[in-house]
Scaffold this motif. Structure first.
Motif, PDB file in Angstrom:
ATOM      1  N   ALA A  13       0.827  -1.202   0.000  1.00  0.00           N
ATOM      2  CA  ALA A  13       0.000   0.000   0.000  1.00  0.00           C
ATOM      3  C   ALA A  13       0.866   1.258   0.000  1.00  0.00           C
ATOM      4  N   LEU A  14       1.909   1.242   0.799  1.00  0.00           N
ATOM      5  CA  LEU A  14       2.817   2.381   0.853  1.00  0.00           C
ATOM      6  C   LEU A  14       3.545   2.557  -0.475  1.00  0.00           C
ATOM      7  N   LEU A  15       3.958   1.467  -1.071  1.00  0.00           N
ATOM      8  CA  LEU A  15       4.612   1.525  -2.378  1.00  0.00           C
ATOM      9  C   LEU A  15       3.685   2.136  -3.418  1.00  0.00           C
ATOM     10  N   GLU A  16       2.423   1.702  -3.426  1.00  0.00           N
ATOM     11  CA  GLU A  16       1.446   2.255  -4.364  1.00  0.00           C
ATOM     12  C   GLU A  16       1.233   3.745  -4.126  1.00  0.00           C
ATOM     13  N   THR A  17       1.187   4.157  -2.858  1.00  0.00           N
ATOM     14  CA  THR A  17       1.031   5.572  -2.514  1.00  0.00           C
ATOM     15  C   THR A  17       2.204   6.382  -3.054  1.00  0.00           C
ATOM     16  N   TYR A  18       3.416   5.890  -2.849  1.00  0.00           N
ATOM     17  CA  TYR A  18       4.607   6.588  -3.313  1.00  0.00           C
ATOM     18  C   TYR A  18       4.643   6.641  -4.839  1.00  0.00           C
ATOM     19  N   LYS A  19       4.324   5.514  -5.484  1.00  0.00           N
ATOM     20  CA  LYS A  19       4.307   5.488  -6.951  1.00  0.00           C
ATOM     21  C   LYS A  19       3.308   6.488  -7.506  1.00  0.00           C
ATOM     22  N   SER A  20       2.144   6.541  -6.903  1.00  0.00           N
ATOM     23  CA  SER A  20       1.119   7.480  -7.331  1.00  0.00           C
ATOM     24  C   SER A  20       1.591   8.913  -7.163  1.00  0.00           C
ATOM     25  N   LEU A  49       4.491  10.004  -7.315  1.00  0.00           N
ATOM     26  CA  LEU A  49       5.564  10.289  -8.274  1.00  0.00           C
ATOM     27  C   LEU A  49       5.114  10.097  -9.729  1.00  0.00           C
ATOM     28  N   GLY A  50       3.845   9.796  -9.922  1.00  0.00           N
ATOM     29  CA  GLY A  50       3.322   9.618 -11.279  1.00  0.00           C
ATOM     30  C   GLY A  50       3.808   8.349 -11.958  1.00  0.00           C
ATOM     31  N   LEU A  51       4.025   7.299 -11.186  1.00  0.00           N
ATOM     32  CA  LEU A  51       4.528   6.042 -11.730  1.00  0.00           C
ATOM     33  C   LEU A  51       3.455   4.967 -11.826  1.00  0.00           C
ATOM     34  N   GLU A  52       2.167   5.326 -11.779  1.00  0.00           N
ATOM     35  CA  GLU A  52       1.123   4.298 -11.857  1.00  0.00           C
ATOM     36  C   GLU A  52       1.165   3.641 -13.221  1.00  0.00           C
ATOM     37  N   GLY A  53       0.593   2.474 -13.216  1.00  0.00           N
ATOM     38  CA  GLY A  53       0.393   1.847 -14.494  1.00  0.00           C
ATOM     39  C   GLY A  53       1.117   0.621 -14.632  1.00  0.00           C
TER      40      GLY A  53
END
Length: 81
Positions: free
Chosen positions: A68-75, A77-81
């Motif tokens: 969850a934290l990784l997803e939050t950080y990725k989001s 930083l605009g790294l979703e997908g």
């Protein structure tokens, strides 16, 4: 423990047991390296395998929290997908 209470023989046995276990640990570490090398020679990505092994060791809740934290950080930083 005072010097008078130290049994030289008992201390020697503890040290020898530790040394034996350390030697076995080195042998196991070499065996693990061999398995990773074999996997790599079969086309597997060793870095990813090490990550999977680390994740499998984790408690399920800790793993979910980390994801969850990784997803939050990725989001963020605009790294979703």
């Amino acid at each position: 423990m005072s010097r008078a209470n130290v049994s030289a023989e008992q201390l020697k046995l503890f040290i020898e047991r530790i040394e034996t276990l350390e030697e076995e640990k080195r042998g196991i570490a070499d065996d693990i390296k061999g398995v990773y090398a074999e996997a790599k020679s079969n086309g597997y990505d060793v870095k990813t395998m090490r990550t999977i092994v680390r994740l499998r060791k984790m408690d399920e809740n800790a793993r979910a929290e980390m994801q969850a934290l990784l997803e939050t950080y990725k989001s963020a930083l605009g790294l979703e997908g």
